[in-house]
Write a protein that holds these residues in place. Structure first.
Motif, PDB file in Angstrom:
ATOM      1  N   ILE A  75       1.673  -5.057   3.378  1.00 19.67           N
ATOM      2  CA  ILE A  75       0.574  -5.021   4.224  1.00 19.67           C
ATOM      3  C   ILE A  75       0.644  -6.018   5.110  1.00 19.67           C
ATOM      4  O   ILE A  75      -0.064  -5.985   6.525  1.00 19.67           O
ATOM      5  CB  ILE A  75      -0.704  -5.427   3.423  1.00 19.67           C
ATOM      6  CG1 ILE A  75      -1.116  -4.234   2.200  1.00 19.67           C
ATOM      7  CG2 ILE A  75      -1.886  -5.584   4.161  1.00 19.67           C
ATOM      8  CD1 ILE A  75      -2.028  -4.341   1.303  1.00 19.67           C
ATOM      9  N   ALA A 109       5.970   3.018   0.568  1.00 17.91           N
ATOM     10  CA  ALA A 109       5.348   1.934   0.098  1.00 17.91           C
ATOM     11  C   ALA A 109       5.681   1.029   1.323  1.00 17.91           C
ATOM     12  O   ALA A 109       6.675   0.729   2.075  1.00 17.91           O
ATOM     13  CB  ALA A 109       5.983   1.326  -0.953  1.00 17.91           C
ATOM     14  N   LYS A 166       0.879  -1.250  -0.097  1.00 11.88           N
ATOM     15  CA  LYS A 166      -0.118  -0.244  -0.127  1.00 11.88           C
ATOM     16  C   LYS A 166       0.913   1.165   0.066  1.00 11.88           C
ATOM     17  O   LYS A 166       1.827   1.372   0.318  1.00 11.88           O
ATOM     18  CB  LYS A 166      -1.063   0.034   1.140  1.00 11.88           C
ATOM     19  CG  LYS A 166      -0.188  -0.008   2.679  1.00 11.88           C
ATOM     20  CD  LYS A 166      -1.395   0.107   3.594  1.00 11.88           C
ATOM     21  CE  LYS A 166      -0.338   0.245   5.084  1.00 11.88           C
ATOM     22  NZ  LYS A 166      -1.467   0.556   6.091  1.00 11.88           N
ATOM     23  N   TYR A 167       0.387   2.431  -0.509  1.00 11.38           N
ATOM     24  CA  TYR A 167       1.153   3.503  -0.675  1.00 11.38           C
ATOM     25  C   TYR A 167       0.447   4.691   0.244  1.00 11.38           C
ATOM     26  O   TYR A 167      -0.650   4.762   0.508  1.00 11.38           O
ATOM     27  CB  TYR A 167       1.074   3.906  -2.098  1.00 11.38           C
ATOM     28  CG  TYR A 167       1.610   3.058  -3.162  1.00 11.38           C
ATOM     29  CD1 TYR A 167       2.762   2.962  -3.354  1.00 11.38           C
ATOM     30  CD2 TYR A 167       0.568   1.925  -3.658  1.00 11.38           C
ATOM     31  CE1 TYR A 167       3.284   2.060  -4.382  1.00 11.38           C
ATOM     32  CE2 TYR A 167       1.154   1.205  -4.376  1.00 11.38           C
ATOM     33  CZ  TYR A 167       2.426   1.199  -5.001  1.00 11.38           C
ATOM     34  OH  TYR A 167       2.878   0.085  -5.716  1.00 11.38           O
ATOM     35  N   SER A 168       1.542   5.817   0.507  1.00  9.54           N
ATOM     36  CA  SER A 168       1.040   6.888   1.311  1.00  9.54           C
ATOM     37  C   SER A 168       2.188   7.744   1.149  1.00  9.54           C
ATOM     38  O   SER A 168       3.116   7.524   0.518  1.00  9.54           O
ATOM     39  CB  SER A 168       0.852   6.420   2.869  1.00  9.54           C
ATOM     40  OG  SER A 168       2.043   6.137   3.146  1.00  9.54           O
ATOM     41  N   ASP A 193      -3.229   7.082  -4.426  1.00 14.73           N
ATOM     42  CA  ASP A 193      -4.233   6.235  -4.130  1.00 14.73           C
ATOM     43  C   ASP A 193      -3.617   5.130  -3.433  1.00 14.73           C
ATOM     44  O   ASP A 193      -2.247   4.809  -3.899  1.00 14.73           O
ATOM     45  CB  ASP A 193      -4.813   5.546  -5.552  1.00 14.73           C
ATOM     46  CG  ASP A 193      -5.826   4.831  -5.272  1.00 14.73           C
ATOM     47  OD1 ASP A 193      -5.403   3.497  -4.558  1.00 14.73           O
ATOM     48  OD2 ASP A 193      -6.885   4.839  -5.795  1.00 14.73           O
ATOM     49  N   SER A 194      -3.759   4.469  -2.362  1.00 17.73           N
ATOM     50  CA  SER A 194      -3.030   3.665  -1.408  1.00 17.73           C
ATOM     51  C   SER A 194      -2.879   1.953  -2.341  1.00 17.73           C
ATOM     52  O   SER A 194      -2.145   1.523  -1.893  1.00 17.73           O
ATOM     53  CB  SER A 194      -3.770   3.326  -0.086  1.00 17.73           C
ATOM     54  OG  SER A 194      -5.096   2.998  -0.195  1.00 17.73           O
ATOM     55  N   GLY A 195      -3.932   1.898  -3.204  1.00 17.79           N
ATOM     56  CA  GLY A 195      -3.801   0.735  -3.928  1.00 17.79           C
ATOM     57  C   GLY A 195      -2.898   0.708  -4.985  1.00 17.79           C
ATOM     58  O   GLY A 195      -2.121  -0.316  -5.188  1.00 17.79           O
ATOM     59  N   ASN A 196      -3.136   1.633  -6.054  1.00 16.51           N
ATOM     60  CA  ASN A 196      -2.568   1.607  -7.319  1.00 16.51           C
ATOM     61  C   ASN A 196      -1.206   2.792  -7.401  1.00 16.51           C
ATOM     62  O   ASN A 196      -0.556   2.537  -8.099  1.00 16.51           O
ATOM     63  CB  ASN A 196      -3.372   1.480  -8.432  1.00 16.51           C
ATOM     64  CG  ASN A 196      -4.163   3.148  -8.297  1.00 16.51           C
ATOM     65  OD1 ASN A 196      -3.675   4.121  -7.682  1.00 16.51           O
ATOM     66  ND2 ASN A 196      -5.582   3.002  -8.832  1.00 16.51           N
TER      67      ASN A 196
END
Length: 792
Positions: free
Chosen positions: A461, A458, A416-418, A432-435
């Protein structure tokens, strides 16, 4: 000890001749002899001086151990006829103590054991004297007693222990060391000091030369690695080594020094090592070592990788202290890509001795297998860093780019991204935390910030501790959204006597946008102006000209000229800037002399409202300063006299007492002398009262008023005066002080026992002080009505 039975006797001949030729003595005392082997012409008669007696050398054995004194010899003179009239005297080395002589017979004896090593011979003098006259019968003669040596000293070496070294693998007969012994016995007499060397310990490795004491190797190929140290014992024996000779020994510690005769050898043919795939470049994987029996520089080893599929991934170096091979990582490891590496390592001696190359080869090799171990690795981004470009007019919520990361482990956990909000405090972007797609949260302005640097994180999870961050540089591209404007504020003036078509100002413009082809500004007027015109120079500047002549300050002191400035970018942006032109009086040369105030203010860029605001601020600031100064002046005055003693119950002191006749500020002495001349409007100069009530004039004192009546009148006036200060006041009402003959008359300075004081002496000062004496006497008997004293 061998005792020589031969005792030298007194001889009447020369010692050399006595043993070579027969001697005879003539009647004339001449000693002559014949030499039959000589030719006739060479034969001659030998003559000697007539002497009463003569002897040769005496010999004496050393270390005599008999019960009696050792007999040395006998002295005899030709003048001694045996009648006891001759006395023999002995002088010289040891005479009288070590050697004694019988004065009658001439026999000499040694009283002590003699050691030739201490003294080899003694020189003495003998003389025959007459007992009757005490005169010498013969001249004093000198003779020598020599000590015969016996073998009583053993050989001694200069050192008890010697230390020597010789290279290992030396040939037979290689020189090691030479030892030398000494013998204190006489080398010239017999074999007592003749030494022979022999080896008692150290065979068959070493040998010694019997005459020189030189030690040499006796065995070839002695290997230090087998045995390093040897102890050799050498004996030195006198009497040429014969039976009964004395001997001495010494020890030699011999060390074999190292030569490079042993090649390095690995104790194992293969080694197995392991390392985590996350190990950093340069970290140590393990150590291997080849053994070398040599020491020092002969044991120095150089390690190298000569083969294997890990030559590009690993490297090896030598630890110069331990002579170990250190295997380190040269490139990053990846368990998922390759898990096993094989290396062939070679160890070689760095210092070779060509004499022993036949014992080689002086190198060895071994196989090293290295296993990469799997670890949970953090995500990996596809790039580092990312650069994204976005136009500044991009709407909020628009997509501007994306990042991509994955888990490098075999499990390939989701990621996941932040955005690290510490790098995006204004929250301009979102991800977008997913892509990993990045979008804008607000519109961007290139004129405020051309670049935005954020960090994207990154995270796995399944394991949130495994994180990786990457910088993302966002470049804001320019859009023509700003109109050009004046480059600066212009102070423009036009002279009253200006002519038409005269240049009065050159203007330029600036634009915060940055077009790709550069700025291109166009200048124009909004409408046709009857007074001024503009000419575009087409180089981003323009000139302002007068359109007519004869301007007047009285008619119009200021002209406002709107100028339109536009750029050539898309979309075209334009703005209207107003140029303020003031009318001024000028000389013939066009130099400004005077302008209206409004024109100056306008030229300074300040409106009337701004000037009023500035003046109000200045006035308020001045009022604050004045108020602060006034508050500082209102300080509470401290009393002049602070006394713990109650001078008088109803007397209070204040800090406003006068200083006598020299004090002209507290009170005017002229008023006391002539009360009628007091000015009704004159106030006290030491006190500034607040005029709450109008000043009330006091009634003057008539003639023949004395001081007491004057004080009583003043007291009544002040008690009834509403304008008087609300506190008692101490003042001086007499001609006193430092300049007065009476000095100070104040009762406040009187002693505590002032009730017993006499004041009769005041009458002696004159009639003017008699009344004062009566007042003081009355004051101590009854309380005066003016006890709230103003004066004393």
């Amino acid at each position: 000890m061998v005792i020589n039975s031969f005792l030298p006797l007194l001889l009447l001949s020369f010692p050399l001749l006595s043993s070579a030729v027969p001697l005879s003595s003539g009647s004339d005392g001449n000693l002559f002899g014949e030499f039959p082997s000589l030719p006739e012409k060479d034969r001659r008669i030998l003559h000697r001086s007539k002497r009463g007696w003569m002897w040769n050398q005496f010999f004496l054995l050393e270390e005599y151990a008999g019960p009696d004194f050792q007999y040395v010899g006998k002295l005899h003179s030709d003048q001694d006829r045996g009648d006891g009239t001759v006395k023999y005297i002995l002088n010289g080395d040891g005479a009288g103590s070590l050697f004694l002589i019988d004065e009658n017979s001439g026999d000499i004896h040694a009283t002590k054991r003699l050691d030739r090593e201490e003294k080899a011979y003694y020189t003495l003098r003998a003389q025959a004297v007459s007992k009757r006259t005490g005169r010498p019968l013969e001249p004093e003669s000198e003779f020598i007693i020599k000590i015969h040596d016996i073998n009583d000293n053993e050989p001694k070496f200069s050192k008890e222990t010697y230390v020597a070294s010789v290279p290992e693998m030396s040939d037979v007969g290689t020189f090691v060391l030479q030892v030398t012994a000494t013998d204190a016995d006489d080398e010239q007499y017999g074999n007592s000091a003749k030494l022979v060397y022999s080896i008692l310990q150290g065979q068959p490795y070493f040998s010694v030369e019997s005459e020189t004491g030189i030690i040499r190797t006796a065995l070839s190929n002695m290997n230090r690695e087998n045995r390093e140290k040897y102890q050799v014992v050498i004996q030195a024996k006198d009497m040429a080594g014969q039976m009964g000779g004395l001997s001495g020994t010494t020890t030699i510690n011999i060390t074999l020094t190292d030569v490079n005769d042993s090649p390095p050898r690995f104790p194992h043919s293969s080694y197995h090592l392991s390392v985590l795939e996350s190990a950093e470049i340069g970290s140590t994987v393990g150590r291997i070592k080849a053994n070398d029996a040599d020491i020092g520089e002969n044991a120095e080893i150089q390690y190298s990788i000569i083969d294997g599929d890990g030559q590009d991934v690993f490297s090896i170096s030598t630890d110069r202290i331990t002579q170990e091979g250190i295997i380190t990582i040269k490139k990053p490891l990846d368990y998922e890509s390759k898990r096993m590496y094989t290396l062939k390592v070679e160890a070689t001696n760095t210092h070779l001795d060509h004499r022993f190359l036949h014992l080689g080869p002086f190198k060895d090799s071994a196989t090293v297998k290295i296993t990469a171990q799997d670890v949970d690795e953090p995500p990996i981004f596809s790039r580092n860093p990312y650069i994204i470009e976005v136009h500044e007019d991009t709407a909020a919520g628009s997509f501007i780019g994306a990042v991509a990361a994955w888990d490098p482990d075999a499990a390939n956990h989701p990621v996941k991204y932040s955005i690290d909000r510490h790098t995006d405090l204004d929250r301009l972007f979102n991800i977008d935390s997913g892509n990993g797609s990045i979008s804008t949260l607000q519109s961007l302005d290139r004129e405020m910030s051309k670049w935005h640097n954020i960090s994207v994180v990154a995270t796995e999870i399944n394991n949130p501790r495994q994180t990786t961050r990457v910088p993302v540089f966002i470049k804001v591209l320019d859009v023509n959204d700003n109109a050009p404007e004046f480059a600066m504020f212009y102070e423009t003036f036009v002279c009253e006597n200006v002519k038409a078509g005269q240049l009065i100002q050159t203007i330029s413009a600036v634009d915060t946008d940055e077009p790709l082809v550069g700025h291109k500004f166009a200048f124009s007027l909004t409408t046709v102006n009857p007074n001024f015109t503009i000419l575009d120079n087409e180089d981003n500047t323009a000139r302002i000209f007068t359109k007519r002549s004869g301007f007047s300050r009285r008619e119009t002191s200021i002209y406002l000229l709107p100028v339109v400035i536009s750029d050539n970018d898309y979309p075209i942006q334009s703005s209207t800037s107003t140029l303020t032109i003031g009318v001024c009086a000028c000389d013939r040369d066009g130099n400004m002399k005077a302008c209206s105030a409004e024109a100056l203010l306008r030229s300074a860029g300040l409106s009337t409202g701004a000037l009023v605001a500035i003046l109000l601020c200045v006035i308020i600031l001045l009022m604050i300063v004045v108020l602060f100064a006034a508050l500082r002046r209102q300080k509470k005055k401290e009393p002049l006299i602070i006394s713990k003693e109650d001078v008088r119950d109803n007397v209070v002191s204040y800090n406003d007492e006068g200083g006598g006749e020299e004090d002209t500020q507290a009170f005017d002495i002229g008023t006391l002398r002539n009360p009628e001349v007091m000015d009704a409007n004159k106030l006290r100069r030491d006190i500034i009262p607040e005029m709450l009530f109008p000043f009330r004039r006091t009634s003057p004192i008539k003639d023949n008023a004395d001081v007491r009546d004057f004080i009583s009148s003043r007291l009544q006036d002040n008690d009834a005066d509403p304008t008087a200060p609300p506190y008692d006041s101490l003042a001086t009402y007499a001609y006193e002080g430092n300049g007065s003959l009476a000095e100070s008359l104040s009762s406040l300075e009187s002693a505590a026992t002032e009730g017993d004081q006499e004041y009769d002496y005041l009458s002696n000062w004159g009639p003017q002080f008699k009344k004062l004496a009566d007042i003081l006497l009355c004051r101590h008997t009854t309380a005066p009505p003016w006890s709230n004293v103003y004066s004393s």
